[in-house]
Design a protein around this motif. Structure first.
Motif, PDB file in Angstrom:
ATOM      1  N   SER A  37      51.312  -8.953  -2.662  1.00  0.00           N
ATOM      2  CA  SER A  37      51.359  -9.131  -3.889  1.00  0.00           C
ATOM      3  C   SER A  37      50.094  -8.390  -4.753  1.00  0.00           C
ATOM      4  CB  SER A  37      51.298 -10.479  -4.756  1.00  0.00           C
ATOM      5  OG  SER A  37      51.750 -10.710  -5.830  1.00  0.00           O
ATOM      6  N   ASP A  38      49.425  -8.776  -3.983  1.00  0.00           N
ATOM      7  CA  ASP A  38      47.703  -8.578  -4.759  1.00  0.00           C
ATOM      8  C   ASP A  38      47.664  -6.502  -4.161  1.00  0.00           C
ATOM      9  OD1 ASP A  38      47.193 -10.435  -5.139  1.00  0.00           O
ATOM     10  OD2 ASP A  38      45.913 -10.853  -3.347  1.00  0.00           O
ATOM     11  N   LEU A  39      48.070  -6.291  -3.142  1.00  0.00           N
ATOM     12  CA  LEU A  39      48.431  -4.477  -2.854  1.00  0.00           C
ATOM     13  C   LEU A  39      49.097  -3.521  -3.609  1.00  0.00           C
ATOM     14  CD1 LEU A  39      47.067  -4.526   0.625  1.00  0.00           C
ATOM     15  CD2 LEU A  39      45.673  -4.320  -1.370  1.00  0.00           C
ATOM     16  N   GLY A  40      51.162  -4.234  -4.347  1.00  0.00           N
ATOM     17  CA  GLY A  40      51.200  -3.375  -5.043  1.00  0.00           C
ATOM     18  C   GLY A  40      52.191  -2.837  -3.770  1.00  0.00           C
ATOM     19  N   LEU A  41      52.505  -3.796  -2.806  1.00  0.00           N
ATOM     20  CA  LEU A  41      53.671  -3.247  -1.512  1.00  0.00           C
ATOM     21  C   LEU A  41      54.843  -4.506  -1.442  1.00  0.00           C
ATOM     22  CD1 LEU A  41      50.370  -2.859   1.428  1.00  0.00           C
ATOM     23  CD2 LEU A  41      51.920  -1.150   0.120  1.00  0.00           C
ATOM     24  N   TYR A  74      41.458  -4.915   2.328  1.00  0.00           N
ATOM     25  CA  TYR A  74      41.920  -6.227   1.602  1.00  0.00           C
ATOM     26  C   TYR A  74      41.230  -7.561   2.688  1.00  0.00           C
ATOM     27  CZ  TYR A  74      44.272 -10.116  -0.577  1.00  0.00           C
ATOM     28  OH  TYR A  74      44.729 -10.885  -0.733  1.00  0.00           O
ATOM     29  N   LEU A  75      41.601  -7.191   4.484  1.00  0.00           N
ATOM     30  CA  LEU A  75      41.265  -8.714   5.251  1.00  0.00           C
ATOM     31  C   LEU A  75      39.758  -8.902   5.124  1.00  0.00           C
ATOM     32  CD1 LEU A  75      44.117  -8.019   7.359  1.00  0.00           C
ATOM     33  CD2 LEU A  75      44.229 -10.125   5.685  1.00  0.00           C
ATOM     34  N   TYR A 123      43.000   5.219  11.168  1.00  0.00           N
ATOM     35  CA  TYR A 123      44.704   4.316   9.857  1.00  0.00           C
ATOM     36  C   TYR A 123      44.963   5.012   9.329  1.00  0.00           C
ATOM     37  CZ  TYR A 123      41.998   0.954  12.436  1.00  0.00           C
ATOM     38  OH  TYR A 123      40.829   0.322  13.618  1.00  0.00           O
ATOM     39  N   ASN A 124      46.256   4.950   8.686  1.00  0.00           N
ATOM     40  CA  ASN A 124      47.249   5.325   7.446  1.00  0.00           C
ATOM     41  C   ASN A 124      46.508   4.676   6.195  1.00  0.00           C
ATOM     42  OD1 ASN A 124      49.105   3.310   6.454  1.00  0.00           O
ATOM     43  ND2 ASN A 124      50.388   4.200   8.107  1.00  0.00           N
ATOM     44  N   ASP A 125      47.369   5.813   4.442  1.00  0.00           N
ATOM     45  CA  ASP A 125      46.538   4.949   4.075  1.00  0.00           C
ATOM     46  C   ASP A 125      47.320   3.209   3.491  1.00  0.00           C
ATOM     47  OD1 ASP A 125      45.433   7.453   2.945  1.00  0.00           O
ATOM     48  OD2 ASP A 125      47.372   8.094   1.852  1.00  0.00           O
TER      49      ASP A 125
END
Length: 83
Positions: free
Chosen positions: A40-44, A21-22, A11-13
């Motif tokens: 929102s939680d991960l800044g994506l 998270y999941l 997997y990529n970063d």
């Protein structure tokens, strides 16, 4: 074809962050996740989350990830895969 030695090989970063998270949410008893809240939680961005979850739904061996519904953001149902 060889089996990846680590998660990093598979997997990529961004995908790695989303999976952590999941898994954390599942441990807390959650099974439904909205793309906009993950973003929102991960800044994506929501689009980035949706694109990566669609990929992960195909390649992730330990979680079953399904697009569940769309209401103001895509909702994903995530459950552990049966071994």
């Amino acid at each position: 074809m060889t089996v990846p030695d680590t998660i990093r090989d598979r997997y990529n970063d961004t995908q790695d962050r989303i999976l952590k998270y999941l898994r954390g949410g599942i441990q807390k008893g959650r099974h439904f996740f909205k793309s906009k809240y993950i973003a929102s939680d991960l800044g994506l961005s929501s689009k980035e989350v949706g694109t990566n979850l669609a990929i992960l739904s195909e390649i992730c061996d330990d979680l079953e990830i399904k697009r569940w519904s769309y209401s103001n953001s895509t909702t994903w149902m995530v459950t552990p895969r049966a071994i």
